[in-house]
Design a protein around this motif. Structure first.
Motif, PDB file in Angstrom:
ATOM      1  N   PRO A   1       0.804  -1.227   0.000  1.00 11.27           N
ATOM      2  CA  PRO A   1       0.000   0.000   0.000  1.00 11.27           C
ATOM      3  C   PRO A   1       0.833   1.272   0.000  1.00 11.27           C
ATOM      4  O   PRO A   1       0.518   2.233  -0.710  1.00 11.27           O
ATOM      5  N   ARG A   2       1.914   1.301   0.778  1.00 16.69           N
ATOM      6  CA  ARG A   2       2.739   2.506   0.806  1.00 16.69           C
ATOM      7  C   ARG A   2       3.528   2.665  -0.497  1.00 16.69           C
ATOM      8  O   ARG A   2       3.718   3.780  -0.983  1.00 16.69           O
ATOM      9  N   GLU A   3       3.984   1.571  -1.070  1.00 15.63           N
ATOM     10  CA  GLU A   3       4.667   1.651  -2.367  1.00 15.63           C
ATOM     11  C   GLU A   3       3.705   2.151  -3.437  1.00 15.63           C
ATOM     12  O   GLU A   3       4.084   2.942  -4.307  1.00 15.63           O
ATOM     13  N   TYR A   4       2.455   1.695  -3.366  1.00 11.85           N
ATOM     14  CA  TYR A   4       1.455   2.159  -4.329  1.00 11.85           C
ATOM     15  C   TYR A   4       1.226   3.668  -4.169  1.00 11.85           C
ATOM     16  O   TYR A   4       1.196   4.413  -5.156  1.00 11.85           O
ATOM     17  N   ALA A   5       1.044   4.117  -2.920  1.00 10.99           N
ATOM     18  CA  ALA A   5       0.778   5.534  -2.673  1.00 10.99           C
ATOM     19  C   ALA A   5       1.939   6.398  -3.162  1.00 10.99           C
ATOM     20  O   ALA A   5       1.726   7.455  -3.767  1.00 10.99           O
ATOM     21  N   LEU A   6       3.158   5.953  -2.928  1.00 13.54           N
ATOM     22  CA  LEU A   6       4.322   6.705  -3.375  1.00 13.54           C
ATOM     23  C   LEU A   6       4.409   6.709  -4.901  1.00 13.54           C
ATOM     24  O   LEU A   6       4.691   7.746  -5.522  1.00 13.54           O
ATOM     25  N   THR A   7       4.142   5.557  -5.521  1.00 10.84           N
ATOM     26  CA  THR A   7       4.163   5.482  -6.990  1.00 10.84           C
ATOM     27  C   THR A   7       3.121   6.413  -7.592  1.00 10.84           C
ATOM     28  O   THR A   7       3.392   7.129  -8.564  1.00 10.84           O
ATOM     29  N   GLU A   8       1.915   6.423  -7.013  1.00  5.33           N
ATOM     30  CA  GLU A   8       0.862   7.301  -7.540  1.00  5.33           C
ATOM     31  C   GLU A   8       1.264   8.765  -7.432  1.00  5.33           C
ATOM     32  O   GLU A   8       1.078   9.553  -8.369  1.00  5.33           O
TER      33      GLU A   8
END
Length: 240
Positions: free
Chosen positions: A152-159
Motif C-alpha cells: 500500500p505505501r509503495e502504491y501511494a508513493l508510486t501514484e
C-alpha cells in the motif's frame, strides 16, 4: 473538499482527522449515528467516511437514511467485519466503497481520492509513464499488461510520483501522505521506500531521481540494454 467522518473510536478518529486535514481537506467528526442523520446535515458535505459499528444508530441505518433522503455524495464504509454478506449489504444500501479494519492509511487516502475523482467525472483515470500503467480507479499497477505487485505505501508513493512525472515531489509531501495515525513516517523511511522502488523501476526504463534539497522526480530513463525487453519485476512483500 469537505468530509464528514462518522467514527466512535477516539484514537482512530483523531488519527484520521489529522491525516485527512494534511491532504488539505476540511473534516467534521461525529461519534454516533443519530447526529449523522440530523436534517440538512449531510447536504453540506462532498464525501463521507462512515463506520458501521456506531452507537445509537448503526452505520447501515445511517446510510439508508441518507440515500432515502436524496443524498448522492460518495460514501466510504469502515467496518471490522469482513463477511461477504456485510460487504454486499453495504453496497446494496448505497455505499460507494468498503474498507475493512485494520487498514493502511495510504489505502484509505487513495480510495478517497478515487471517490473524489468520480465526483468530477474521471472514473477511469489511468496514469502512464513509458509502459508502466497505473489504473487509479481500480488501484492496479501494471507493466506491459502484467500486474506489478506493490505494498500500500509503495502504491501511494508510486501514484504521487506518476501524477507529477517530470516534476519534483517534495519529501515533506511524501512524509505527510505515507504517515499513519500510529506513528509519523520519517524522512529516513521515505529514502528506504524510494530506494526500493528505484531499483524495481530501473528495470522498466523508469528512474526516480533525487533533486537535492527539494525531493524526488520520476521520469523515463534509457534501459541499459534496449535489445532485451524488461520483464515485470518479481513481487515483493506487500505487508508494509
Amino acid at each position: 473538499m469537505r468530509i464528514l467522518l462518522v467514527e466512535d473510536d477516539p484514537a482512530l478518529s483523531l488519527g484520521l482527522v489529522r491525516a485527512l486535514e494534511r491532504e488539505g481537506w476540511r473534516v467534521d467528526l461525529l461519534a454516533d449515528g443519530e447526529h449523522a442523520v440530523a436534517p440538512g446535515l449531510i447536504a453540506q458535505y462532498n464525501l463521507a467516511v462512515l463506520d458501521l459499528g456506531l452507537p445509537r444508530m448503526d452505520g447501515m441505518s445511517v446510510l439508508r437514511r441518507w440515500r432515502s433522503g436524496g443524498a448522492t455524495l460518495p460514501v466510504l464504509l469502515l467496518t471490522a467485519r469482513d463477511e461477504l454478506a456485510d460487504r454486499v449489504a453495504g453496497l446494496n444500501a448505497g455505499a460507494d466503497d468498503y474498507l475493512v479494519k485494520p487498514f493502511d492509511l495510504p489505502e484509505l487516502i487513495a480510495r478517497l481520492r478515487a471517490l473524489k475523482r468520480r465526483v468530477h467525472g474521471r472514473v477511469t483515470e489511468t496514469l502512464q509513464l513509458g509502459e508502466l500503467q497505473l489504473d487509479v480507479a481500480h488501484r492496479e499497477l501494471s507493466y506491459r499488461g502484467a500486474p506489478v505487485r506493490v505494498s500500500p505505501r509503495e502504491y501511494a508513493l508510486t501514484e504521487m510520483l506518476m501524477q507529477r512525472a517530470g516534476k519534483v515531489v517534495s519529501k515533506d509531501a511524501i512524509v505527510a501522505t505515507l504517515s499513519s495515525w500510529e506513528s509519523d513516517f520519517s524522512e529516513n523511511s521515505v529514502e528506504v521506500y524510494v530506494h526500493r522502488l528505484r531499483k524495481r523501476y530501473a528495470e522498466l526504463g523508469i528512474s526516480i531521481r533525487t533533486v537535492r534539497g527539494f525531493g524526488y522526480m520520476m521520469e523515463l530513463s534509457e534501459p541499459a540494454d534496449s535489445s532485451h525487453p524488461a520483464d515485470p519485476p518479481e513481487p515483493t512483500d506487500t505487508s508494509s
